[in-house]
Structure formats: structure tokens, C-alpha cells
Design a protein around this motif. Structure first.
Motif, mmCIF file in Angstrom:
data_model
loop_
_atom_site.group_PDB
_atom_site.id
_atom_site.type_symbol
_atom_site.label_atom_id
_atom_site.label_comp_id
_atom_site.label_asym_id
_atom_site.label_seq_id
_atom_site.Cartn_x
_atom_site.Cartn_y
_atom_site.Cartn_z
ATOM 1 N N ALA A 50 0.820 -1.208 0.000
ATOM 2 C CA ALA A 50 0.000 0.000 0.000
ATOM 3 C C ALA A 50 0.852 1.255 0.000
ATOM 4 N N ALA A 51 2.015 1.199 0.637
ATOM 5 C CA ALA A 51 2.891 2.371 0.691
ATOM 6 C C ALA A 51 3.426 2.748 -0.683
ATOM 7 N N ASN A 123 2.172 3.809 8.381
ATOM 8 C CA ASN A 123 1.464 2.596 8.817
ATOM 9 C C ASN A 123 2.401 1.389 8.775
ATOM 10 N N ALA A 124 3.102 1.242 7.655
ATOM 11 C CA ALA A 124 3.998 0.104 7.499
ATOM 12 C C ALA A 124 5.112 0.142 8.539
ATOM 13 N N ILE A 125 5.680 1.318 8.754
ATOM 14 C CA ILE A 125 6.787 1.451 9.709
ATOM 15 C C ILE A 125 6.324 1.126 11.130
ATOM 16 N N LYS A 126 5.106 1.507 11.459
ATOM 17 C CA LYS A 126 4.604 1.274 12.820
ATOM 18 C C LYS A 126 4.169 -0.167 13.047
ATOM 19 N N TYR A 127 3.482 -0.755 12.069
ATOM 20 C CA TYR A 127 2.823 -2.039 12.332
ATOM 21 C C TYR A 127 3.614 -3.262 11.879
ATOM 22 N N LEU A 128 4.496 -3.117 10.902
ATOM 23 C CA LEU A 128 5.264 -4.291 10.475
ATOM 24 C C LEU A 128 6.090 -4.907 11.603
ATOM 25 N N PRO A 129 6.652 -4.118 12.529
ATOM 26 C CA PRO A 129 7.379 -4.747 13.642
ATOM 27 C C PRO A 129 6.512 -5.674 14.486
ATOM 28 N N GLN A 130 5.178 -5.512 14.407
ATOM 29 C CA GLN A 130 4.277 -6.323 15.230
ATOM 30 C C GLN A 130 3.759 -7.560 14.509
ATOM 31 N N SER A 131 4.064 -7.690 13.217
ATOM 32 C CA SER A 131 3.551 -8.830 12.466
ATOM 33 C C SER A 131 4.192 -10.127 12.969
ATOM 34 N N THR A 132 3.383 -11.161 13.088
ATOM 35 C CA THR A 132 3.859 -12.458 13.589
ATOM 36 C C THR A 132 4.132 -13.462 12.481
ATOM 37 N N VAL A 133 3.934 -13.049 11.224
ATOM 38 C CA VAL A 133 3.962 -14.039 10.141
ATOM 39 C C VAL A 133 4.984 -13.696 9.051
ATOM 40 N N ILE A 134 5.878 -12.785 9.305
ATOM 41 C CA ILE A 134 6.912 -12.462 8.330
ATOM 42 C C ILE A 134 8.277 -12.715 8.958
ATOM 43 N N THR A 135 9.271 -12.961 8.116
ATOM 44 C CA THR A 135 10.605 -13.222 8.640
ATOM 45 C C THR A 135 11.269 -11.919 9.082
ATOM 46 N N GLU A 136 12.312 -12.037 9.857
ATOM 47 C CA GLU A 136 13.044 -10.843 10.293
ATOM 48 C C GLU A 136 13.668 -10.124 9.107
ATOM 49 N N GLU A 137 14.097 -10.897 8.132
ATOM 50 C CA GLU A 137 14.678 -10.281 6.941
ATOM 51 C C GLU A 137 13.627 -9.479 6.185
ATOM 52 N N GLN A 138 12.433 -10.045 6.027
ATOM 53 C CA GLN A 138 11.352 -9.321 5.364
ATOM 54 C C GLN A 138 10.968 -8.078 6.151
ATOM 55 N N ALA A 140 12.786 -6.230 8.173
ATOM 56 C CA ALA A 140 13.798 -5.184 8.059
ATOM 57 C C ALA A 140 13.751 -4.516 6.686
ATOM 58 N N GLU A 141 13.613 -5.338 5.643
ATOM 59 C CA GLU A 141 13.629 -4.777 4.292
ATOM 60 C C GLU A 141 12.377 -3.955 4.015
ATOM 61 N N TRP A 142 11.226 -4.424 4.420
ATOM 62 C CA TRP A 142 9.987 -3.694 4.142
ATOM 63 C C TRP A 142 9.924 -2.384 4.917
ATOM 64 N N ILE A 143 10.398 -2.402 6.142
ATOM 65 C CA ILE A 143 10.427 -1.149 6.909
ATOM 66 C C ILE A 143 11.388 -0.158 6.257
ATOM 67 N N ALA A 144 12.532 -0.641 5.801
ATOM 68 C CA ALA A 144 13.485 0.237 5.113
ATOM 69 C C ALA A 144 12.860 0.807 3.841
ATOM 70 N N GLU A 145 12.148 -0.027 3.085
ATOM 71 C CA GLU A 145 11.464 0.466 1.890
ATOM 72 C C GLU A 145 10.473 1.561 2.255
ATOM 73 N N ALA A 146 9.699 1.352 3.314
ATOM 74 C CA ALA A 146 8.705 2.338 3.724
ATOM 75 C C ALA A 146 9.362 3.653 4.122
ATOM 76 N N ARG A 147 10.508 3.592 4.761
ATOM 77 C CA ARG A 147 11.207 4.822 5.165
ATOM 78 C C ARG A 147 11.666 5.613 3.942
ATOM 79 N N VAL A 148 12.153 4.912 2.916
ATOM 80 C CA VAL A 148 12.567 5.608 1.689
ATOM 81 C C VAL A 148 11.348 6.162 0.956
ATOM 82 N N LEU A 149 10.273 5.392 0.890
ATOM 83 C CA LEU A 149 9.055 5.880 0.243
ATOM 84 C C LEU A 149 8.511 7.116 0.954
ATOM 85 N N ARG A 150 8.591 7.131 2.264
ATOM 86 C CA ARG A 150 8.155 8.313 3.014
ATOM 87 C C ARG A 150 8.960 9.539 2.576
#
Length: 594
Positions: A50-51, A123-138, A140-150
Motif C-alpha cells: 500500500a505504501a 502505517n507500514a513502519i509502525k505495524y510491520l514490527p508487530q507482524s507475527t507471520v513475516i521473517t526478520e529479513e522481510q 527489516a527490508e519492508w520497513i526500510a522500503e517504507a522509510r525511503v518511500l516516506r
């Protein structure tokens, strides 16, 4: 046809600045709660997907109706009384942002879309750390992507509306601080964004893209490119009135950081068209980031009408849209590096041909030819009289452009209605292709068209500009020549009338940006503002009215197409839309709007 965004919005998140008190948007099923998002892989991944959704995919879907930003500059003209007409008529106001999409509700476009992008990234930066179904690698990468998109969305706000307060949390329903939001200094928010980008870059999280799925994904190269563009804006006259040299040095260094990346190189001139035509999944070494949705419809909304093809029955297009101006045509050098003409008066309708252009055959006299021996980029960007546009799909004969009065693409003297014929007498060719057209349905024989968001050439020209402003003409010329030589043009030191001065180089660097990036998106729109030259460039626009005599010779008449009112300081930075300005009383409007 506005892009459709599917957004995953949790119950705790308010629509930020798209109506500060708007009711909460819900996920597609209307029932999903945050725990269901965080406990489901597809929905968790949907946070980062969505980001990405507010990254514009088509350069002709920013201003209604299918009007590229180029038509809001002196590079191109758009006939009819849509947004470009209103823009150039001086209609921009607190209550009328002009750049709107009038088939939508609300119809405002840029302001709300950019803030929505920031909100979705948060939204992604705040809630992805709380997801229980993604790997740590995913994670870290998705949060980094969201920070650049921001940062990308903040850069968009900066380009149009000036500096905005840094928001790094989704705004909650009980938020009561609207009136406390204040506009930061330009350097303050750029420094904050640079810090954010460098933090992500230095973490070295991003992996190489793999295949079609990853073609749109953020990389370190994109983060470096955003940083460099931000620092160029920060150093520019509009935002750096004191001409702080340290800002220009930061811009030069940031451009060099992009140039030094090993993943990118300039393509040769023989492959130049491939920057704009071809599948998004096919790598092009110069492209750092491009839109991932096919924009081929731009052939129908901002191109050439092939419907008068004499050898087969081909449908007519909707609108020729952005039509290059004579001023843009005049910016293209001759092959010897000479500019073709100098203007004799303020109307640009009488000119003197430069001796070096005349030596290569340039002439606007009856029977003359003003289109031979021009910069190679001219023939990719500008579709002109007697131009061989190529062979339509499933055909055998080429389509020859006739822009003379009475020709199949003849000059249009009526500027008040949408048209298939150009008013300035030229057509846009950069990201167009004749094989979009053919007998039967359109869009069958062409390759995809993708809007290029960053490519390497930008940063050579940024480096040249910054070094020029730092008073280093030799180094500036070296950077400039990289782009000139790719275009098969002489080194700047070898052009007629060369002077090794800051003033000469500044004008030719600016002209090089205009030529290299014409008809490509936001460049001219932003450049006119950051250089504070609207008062010089946006007074009017001209074209070339060509007539054909009985002897087959062409006669050329420069003609003013329309006077503009889009040159005042109020057009340098757009105002905050009135309804949101009422809610944020401490957020000052740009100086010209106070």
C-alpha cells in the motif's frame, strides 16, 4: 482515469490532511482488524504494498484531463479550456489548486495523494514490527522500503508546496494538535530527510532486484537519488537566497555519490529511446527507478494522430495533448553546438539566425529548412514537419508528418478546444511510438511505456550545476560534457562563442537540462521555480505556422500562441488548500500567499 489505490488502513489510523477529520477508511472487506492484518502474511505484506500505491504511474495523469505537467511550463502547449488553460490564465488560488482530477471526489490531487503516501508509509513502519507471520529479513527490508518511500512523498510535497512538518507516526483519531503544526525551514526538513535516507543506506539492507515482482522495489540507488535531488533543491536560488556555498557542495557531493554507484551507466545514443520504450522488467543500465504500470495510453492522449494514414484505415486519437513550443525547439543546438537563433524582440516572433547555424543550412526563409543538422535528441523528442514517424503496426509504408496548414497534421489556429492537431506545430515524440497505431484496435503492436522517475544523466547535470555555482567552471564543464558527448554534441568548450565564465556555463547547463529532460515529467516545471525564472519564461508561448506554396516550398511564420499569467511569485510555491489551511492555523502559507 485516475490510478486506483487499494489501501490497508487500520482502525487506529486517520486520513492525514485529506480532510483532517474524515471518517476512517477500512480494509476491502470492511471488517479486518489490526490483529487480523498482523497475523496474516498477505495482509502484512499489504502494508508495504500500500505504501507504494501513491507513486504516480503515468505522467499524464497528474493534472486533469490527461495533461502532463510539461503543459504547465514553456516547453509545451495544451489546447482547450482544461487545467492548463486555467493554470496559465492565473486561476491558481487558495480555493482552486488547478492541478485537480475533476472526475474524482475530492478532486484535489497532489496535496492529498502525497500526504496519503506518507500516512501509508508510516502505517507500514509502525505495524510491520508487530507482524507475527513475516521473517526478520522481510521485516527489516519492508520497513526500510517504507522509510525511503516516506522520503519520496516528502520530496514531492517539497517540490510543489514547500517544506512540511516531519510526521513519523500515523495520526490517531483523538489527535488535537493540528493548530500546533508549523512549517519548518527548507534546510531543516531536507537535512532530516537526508539523515533518514543515509540511515537506511548505511544499514545496507536492500538485496538486488530479482525478476518482475521486484522491478518496482526500492533500492539503495533510489535512496541515493532522492537524497541528491533533495540537496539540489535545497541549494537552488528559490530555497537558498543567501547562496550558501555549503549547500551547493552538499549537492555536488550527493550527485557524485549516485554517479559512483556501480549498477548504473549511461546508455549510448543509439539506445536512447530504450529509456522510455520497453518492458519494465527489462533492465536498462541508466534507469535507477521507473514506474511499473504501462503508460502506453499516452500515445492516445499526448501524441500524434495517425488516423489520417493514407494506406490503411486507422482510428483517430483522442487528443494531441502536450505540443512542444517553439521555445523548446529553439533550445536544441545544431550539430556544431551552436544555438540556432537569437530573439530580436520580446515576442520571440522575429529572430536572427546565428552564423554557425546558417553554415549548417538552418533557414526560416521560404524554401528553407530549420530542422536539419540538429542535436540527435531533437529527432527523438520533437515530431516536426515532414518527419518520418515510422511504419504503423501491420502496415508497410511510413507515416510522414505534415504540420503545414492543410496538411494531415496541419497547424491548428484554434486554442480553445481539445484537438488532434497541434497549435504550436509540433508533436511530442519522446515516449511515443507509431506502432501503438494500426488497422483495428490500437495498442496491439507497441512495446510498453514506463515513466522514468530517476536516471543517471540527471546526476551528471546536477553535479555540473552545483560545481558551476561553486565557481569551478572547468569541473562543471567536465561533468556537463559527459551528457553532451553521449548526445553526440561537441564539448561545451568547442561550441561557438564559448566563454569560460560562470554566467555562460550556467545558461548552457540550464539549457542542457531543458533539452535532456524535456517532455519527461516534472523537470522543467520544478526547474523554472527553483531557479526563479518564471517571470522570464512563462509570459507567453510561440509556435511555427508553416504554409506550403504551389511550388511545394514551405514558408515559415513564428506565431504567438497565447499570453500567460502564470509567471508571478504566487506560482513559485503552491498554497496549502484552503480547507486544510483553516485547520492548521500555525502553518504559514508561502510568502507570496500571505
Amino acid at each position: 482515469m485516475k490510478k486506483i489505490c487499494l489501501t490497508i488502513i487500520m482502525g487506529l489510523v486517520i486520513v492525514f490532511l485529506n480532510g483532517c477529520e474524515k471518517v476512517l477508511e477500512k480494509t476491502p472487506d470492511g471488517q479486518t482488524t489490526i490483529d487480523k492484518v498482523l497475523n496474516d502474511f498477505a495482509r502484512s505484506k499489504g502494508l508495504i504494498d500500500a505504501a507504494y500505491n501513491e507513486v504516480y504511474q503515468a505522467r499524464d495523469q497528474i493534472a486533469f484531463v490527461f495533461s502532463p505537467l510539461e503543459s504547465l511550463t514553456d516547453n509545451a502547449f495544451w489546447a482547450a479550456t482544461y487545467n492548463p488553460y486555467r493554470w496559465h490564465n492565473g486561476s491558481l488560488s487558495l480555493s482552486d489548486p488547478v492541478i485537480t482530477w475533476d472526475w474524482s471526489s475530492p478532486n484535489d490531487q497532489l496535496w492529498s495523494d502525497f500526504w496519503r503516501g506518507i500516512r501509508l508509509a508510516n502505517n507500514a513502519i509502525k505495524y510491520l514490527p508487530q507482524s507475527t507471520v513475516i521473517t526478520e529479513e522481510q521485516r527489516a527490508e519492508w520497513i526500510a522500503e517504507a522509510r525511503v518511500l516516506r522520503c519520496w512523498y516528502y520530496m514531492q510535497l517539497l517540490e510543489f508546496y514547500g517544506p512540511m512538518p516531519w510526521i513519523e507516526e500515523p495520526i490517531e483519531p483523538n489527535y488535537a494538535g493540528w493548530n500546533e503544526l508549523v512549517r519548518p525551514g527548507y534546510d531543516e526538513i531536507v537535512t532530516r530527510l537526508e539523515s533518514e535516507l543515509l540511515d537506511v543506506i548505511n544499514a545496507n539492507i536492500f538485496k538486488p532486484r530479482v525478476g518482475a515482482v521486484d522491478a518496482k522495489r526500492v533500492t539503495n540507488g533510489i535512496a541515493y537519488a532522492i537524497r541528491a535531488r533533495l540537496l539540489l533543491y535545497n541549494a537552488s536560488p528559490l530555497n537558498n537566497p543567501e547562496n550558501d556555498r555549503t549547500k551547493w557542495q552538499r549537492a555536488a557531493d550527493a550527485a557524485q555519490d549516485v554517479i559512483d554507484l556501480p549498477s548504473y551507466r549511461l546508455v549510448p545514443m543509439s539506445e536512447y529511446k530504450r529509456l522510455f520504450i520497453g518492458a519494465n522488467t527489462t533492465p536498462v543500465d541508466e534507469i535507477i527507478w521507473r514506474a511499473w504500470t504501462d503508460n502506453s495510453h499516452i500515445n492516445n492522449t499526448n501524441g500524434v494522430d495517425v488516423g489520417s494514414y493514407p494506406f490503411a484505415s486507422i482510428s483517430h486519437m483522442w487528443n494531441c495533448g502536450e505540443s512542444p513550443s517553439q521555445e523548446l525547439v529553439d533550445a536544441f543546438e545544431m550539430t556544431n553546438g551552436a544555438l540556432p537563433v537569437t530573439y530580436n524582440d520580446a515576442t520571440h516572433t522575429t529572430v536572427t539566425v546565428t552564423p554557425e547555424a546558417a553554415a549548417l543550412g538552418y533557414s526560416e526563409a521560404t524554401g528553407g529548412d530549420p530542422y536539419s543538422n540538429r542535436d540527435a535528441r531533437f529527432y527523438i523528442n520533437i515530431v516536426h514537419n515532414m518527419y518520418n514517424y515510422g511504419v504503423p503496426y501491420n502496415c508497410t509504408e511510413p507515416y510522414i508528418i505534415e504540420t503545414f496548414v492543410g496538411g494531415r497534421n496541419g497547424f491548428n489556429d484554434v486554442i480553445s478546444q481539445e484537438t488532434q492537431r497541434s497549435c504550436p506545430g509540433y508533436y511530442s515524440g519522446k515516449d511515443k511510438q507509431v506502432k501503438y497505431w494500426g488497422p483495428g484496435n490500437s495498442g496491439e503492436g507497441n512495446e510498453p511505456t514506463h515513466w522514468v522517475l530517476f536516471r543517471l544523466a540527471e546526476f551528471y547535470l546536477q553535479k555540473a550545476e552545483a560545481l558551476c555555482e561553486l565557481g569551478d567552471p572547468d569541473a562543471a564543464a567536465t561533468a556537463l560534457n559527459v551528457i553532451r558527448e553521449r548526445a553526440l554534441q561537441p564539448r561545451i568548450q568547442d561550441v561557438p562563442g564559448f566563454a569560460n565564465t560562470q554566467e555562460f556555463l550556467r545558461e548552457r547547463i540550464r539549457n542542457e537540462r531543458r533539452v535532456e529532460y524535456c517532455l519527461e515529467g516534472q523537470y522543467r516545471f520544478i526547474d523554472q521555480r527553483r531557479w526563479k525564472i518564471l517571470n522570464e519564461t512563462n509570459r507567453f508561448i510561440t509556435g511555427m505556422r508553416i504554409t506550403k506554396g504551389g511550388n511545394g516550398q514551405f514558408s515559415y511564420q513564428r506565431k504567438k500562441i497565447r499570453d500567460y499569467q502564470s509567471y508571478t511569485d504566487k506560482y513559485l510555491v503552491m498554497p496549502i488548500p484552503l480547507e486544510d489551511a483553516k485547520k492548521m492555523t500555525s502553518m504559514l502559507q508561502p510568502k507570496a500567499w500571505q
